[in-house]
Design a protein around this motif. Structure first.
Motif, short mmCIF file in Angstrom:
data_model
loop_
_atom_site.label_atom_id
_atom_site.label_comp_id
_atom_site.label_asym_id
_atom_site.label_seq_id
_atom_site.Cartn_x
_atom_site.Cartn_y
_atom_site.Cartn_z
N ARG A 178 -0.67 -3.75 -1.05
CA ARG A 178 0.35 -2.86 -1.64
C ARG A 178 1.74 -3.44 -1.43
N HIS A 222 6.14 -2.98 -5.74
CA HIS A 222 5.84 -3.03 -7.17
C HIS A 222 4.44 -2.52 -7.48
N GLY A 223 3.74 -1.98 -6.48
CA GLY A 223 2.41 -1.46 -6.69
C GLY A 223 1.34 -2.50 -6.38
N GLY A 265 0.23 0.75 -12.70
CA GLY A 265 0.14 0.86 -11.24
C GLY A 265 -0.77 1.99 -10.81
N ARG A 266 -0.58 3.16 -11.40
CA ARG A 266 -1.42 4.31 -11.03
C ARG A 266 -2.87 4.07 -11.42
N THR A 276 -0.53 -5.33 -7.68
CA THR A 276 -0.57 -6.32 -8.75
C THR A 276 -1.88 -7.09 -8.70
N ARG A 302 -4.55 1.73 -8.97
CA ARG A 302 -4.88 2.39 -7.70
C ARG A 302 -6.15 3.23 -7.86
#
Length: 357
Positions: free
Chosen positions: A159, A162-163, A255-256, A165, A259
């Motif tokens: 993590r 920027h999330g 990004g979401r 990647t 995840r």
């Protein structure tokens, strides 16, 4: 806004329906399950196999003299074959999702380090006798718990502001996988030689030899739930496979979504690895082969890949039982023997590329 599949970006490419392939694979899977139950080191006639299956499904009785053969069919072979189908379906579905999540054609369910993490917990039970109080659940519970711990560690390290990647996920998962494998190697070399070391090796290469009916429901429910979620998000996966900027432009927060994909794929991978060990090549090879048949649209790929993965692993397990009968080969050896040449031929196929038709 509806998300166009990657295949629509290339004009003139023919759209292929997945329905006939799904139907054909469903019939093939049913036949494979019956064959998986009927084939084995113990010679049991097909008429008896079908009679025992019918008795088990309908609650019928069998003659006293058939009790041993019935136990082999209903209590040993059938749960093993069903679990093989569930594991194969889960690995194929998750492999499809992981390749879209990290946009890497060489990604598979184990790229996140979950499998290597699970191996630490499994070998703690096999080699060190940890968690003996859990009885028959010790191996699966320890493997699953260590898989979740590995997942949490990969997430925490990968993590960034920027999330998650793709590059950070791949590098973090690969690096931590090497670390987990080093721990496992130390455990194997530090343990007494003999049956425990052999059992550890079988688990590391994948085996369905310890399958029981108790393991099937949890694995089946987890795989089914994960597959259903992926099917619902298939159009979003199409967008993510085209890149983060394209996905954001189409209203899909990359990004979401990444995840969410990380959590779902890690949970499914951890569950199937806990009951079968680390079976390679299914999650890597099957999605590519399916894309060759139905194109890159994840709505079609996710409809076909789990069935193809289930059929593949059922027959790989049959071969693992028969080739050196009465001894068994690890299932991972069979999938590698089948997968390596198939994947090399795939790579040499002119014009094939990840995300293309």
């Amino acid at each position: 806004m509806p998300v166009p599949p990657p295949s629509t970006l290339s004009a003139g490419r023919r759209r292929r329906s997945a329905a006939p392939l799904v139907l054909g694979l469903a019939v093939l899977l049913l036949a494979s399950l019956v064959c998986g139950v009927g084939l084995g080191a113990a010679g049991i006639g097909w008429a008896e196999v079908l009679r025992f299956l019918w008795a088990g499904l309908t609650g019928g009785t069998v003659r006293a003299g058939d009790a041993a053969a019935y136990t082999i069919v209903w209590e040993i072979r059938l749960p093993r074959t069903v679990l093989g189908a569930v594991v194969g379906a889960g690995l194929a579905a998750v492999g499809t999702a992981v390749q879209a999540m990290v946009r890497n054609a060489l990604a598979d369910p184990f790229v996140l380090g979950v499998s290597s993490g699970a191996a630490v917990g499994a070998n703690a039970v096999i080699l060190l006798g940890a968690f003996a109080g859990l009885g028959v659940w010790a191996l699966s519970a320890s493997a699953f718990a260590s898989a979740l711990a590995a997942m949490a560690l990969v997430y925490a390290v990968a993590r960034s502001p920027h999330g998650l990647t793709p590059l950070r996920l791949i590098l973090t998962g690969t690096a931590l996988a090497f670390g987990f494998e080093a721990v496992t190697t130390v455990m194997v070399f530090g343990a007494a030689r003999g049956e425990a070391a052999r059992a550890a090796m079988m688990w590391l290469l994948g085996s369905l030899g310890g399958a029981t009916w108790a393991q099937v429901p949890l694995a089946a429910v987890t795989v089914a739930a994960g597959w259903a979620w992926l099917r619902v998000r298939a159009e979003a996966l199409n967008a993510l496979a085209m890149g983060d900027e394209t996905a954001a432009a189409l209203g899909v927060p990359p990004g979401r979504l990444r995840r969410e994909l990380f959590a779902v794929t890690a949970a499914v991978t951890g569950t199937v690895v806990a009951v079968s060990g680390a079976i390679g090549f299914v999650g890597l090879m099957v999605p590519h082969l399916v894309r060759m048949l139905v194109g890159a649209d994840h709505r079609r790929v996710l409809a076909v890949a789990p069935l193809a993965g289930a059929v593949l692993l059922v027959w790989a397990d049959v071969l693992s039982r028969l080739l050196l009968a009465p001894a068994e080969l690890p299932v991972g050896v069979i999938t590698a023997v089948l997968g390596v040449p198939a994947f090399l031929l795939l790579m040499r196929r002119g014009g094939y590329a990840f995300g293309s038709r």
